[in-house]
Design a protein around this motif. Sequence first.
Motif, short mmCIF file in Angstrom:
data_model
loop_
_atom_site.label_atom_id
_atom_site.label_comp_id
_atom_site.label_asym_id
_atom_site.label_seq_id
_atom_site.Cartn_x
_atom_site.Cartn_y
_atom_site.Cartn_z
N THR A 103 0.85 -1.19 0.00
CA THR A 103 0.00 0.00 0.00
C THR A 103 0.89 1.24 0.00
OG1 THR A 103 -0.17 0.03 2.42
CG2 THR A 103 -1.91 -1.12 1.22
N LEU A 104 0.47 2.24 -0.76
CA LEU A 104 1.17 3.52 -0.78
C LEU A 104 0.20 4.55 -0.23
CD1 LEU A 104 3.67 5.17 -1.59
CD2 LEU A 104 2.64 5.45 -3.85
N VAL A 105 0.51 5.06 0.95
CA VAL A 105 -0.32 6.06 1.60
C VAL A 105 0.55 7.29 1.80
CG1 VAL A 105 -1.73 6.61 3.60
CG2 VAL A 105 -1.66 4.26 2.75
N GLY A 106 0.18 8.37 1.12
CA GLY A 106 1.04 9.55 1.16
C GLY A 106 2.37 9.19 0.56
N ALA A 107 3.43 9.39 1.33
CA ALA A 107 4.77 9.07 0.86
C ALA A 107 5.32 7.83 1.55
CB ALA A 107 5.70 10.27 1.07
N GLU A 108 4.44 7.01 2.14
CA GLU A 108 4.87 5.77 2.77
C GLU A 108 4.41 4.56 1.97
OE1 GLU A 108 5.47 6.40 7.54
OE2 GLU A 108 3.67 5.36 6.85
N LEU A 109 5.36 3.75 1.56
CA LEU A 109 5.09 2.49 0.88
C LEU A 109 5.23 1.40 1.94
CD1 LEU A 109 4.57 0.96 -1.78
CD2 LEU A 109 7.04 0.94 -2.12
N VAL A 110 4.09 0.83 2.35
CA VAL A 110 4.07 -0.12 3.45
C VAL A 110 3.91 -1.53 2.91
CG1 VAL A 110 2.92 -0.78 5.61
CG2 VAL A 110 3.07 1.64 4.97
N VAL A 111 4.79 -2.42 3.38
CA VAL A 111 4.82 -3.80 2.91
C VAL A 111 4.95 -4.71 4.12
CG1 VAL A 111 5.97 -5.43 1.38
CG2 VAL A 111 6.02 -3.00 0.85
#
Length: 166
Positions: free
Chosen positions: A97-105
């Motif tokens: 998921t890309l939320v704002g400038a955070e790509l969370v894996v």
Amino acid sequence: MSANSAETASQVEVVLVKSGRTKIRYPATLLHDDGTRVTVRAPWAGDGVRDFGFVRFEPGDVFTEYYWRDRWYAVKEVRDGRGALKGWYCDITRPATLVGAELVVEDLDLDLWRSADGTAVLRLDEDEFAASGLAASDPRAAAAAENALDTLELLSREGDFEALLA
């Protein structure tokens, strides 16, 4: 930028979560986001050298990382500081998921290594995956993770692995 947006920004923060905790977080340059696949580039973010026996990750290495919002894996192309290809390290993950400038894996413990010449394809950390308890706590996710590993191995051995990254 909104969640799962195709908008672009020059920098993102990759956040790798494992067992509900942030394992590592590092800055990366956003190269491409088509709404399904996000591609970033970052230098080796680990401390010092990590020698796996079949490959060494070390300062100066550059990772071009491919994350999908609809697939249960991430593929990381690894090159040394001179640009020579070392190979591909594949993490089995929940879709990114890309939320704002955070790509969370979220890392699901299974991994696969494919050498630069394609002759070495190694399934990694299956013992950690079994010990994680995911099969009992989330059987659907466990099945998706095992399927993703099988898919990557098949592509690495018999298919057009590099077409994933085109």
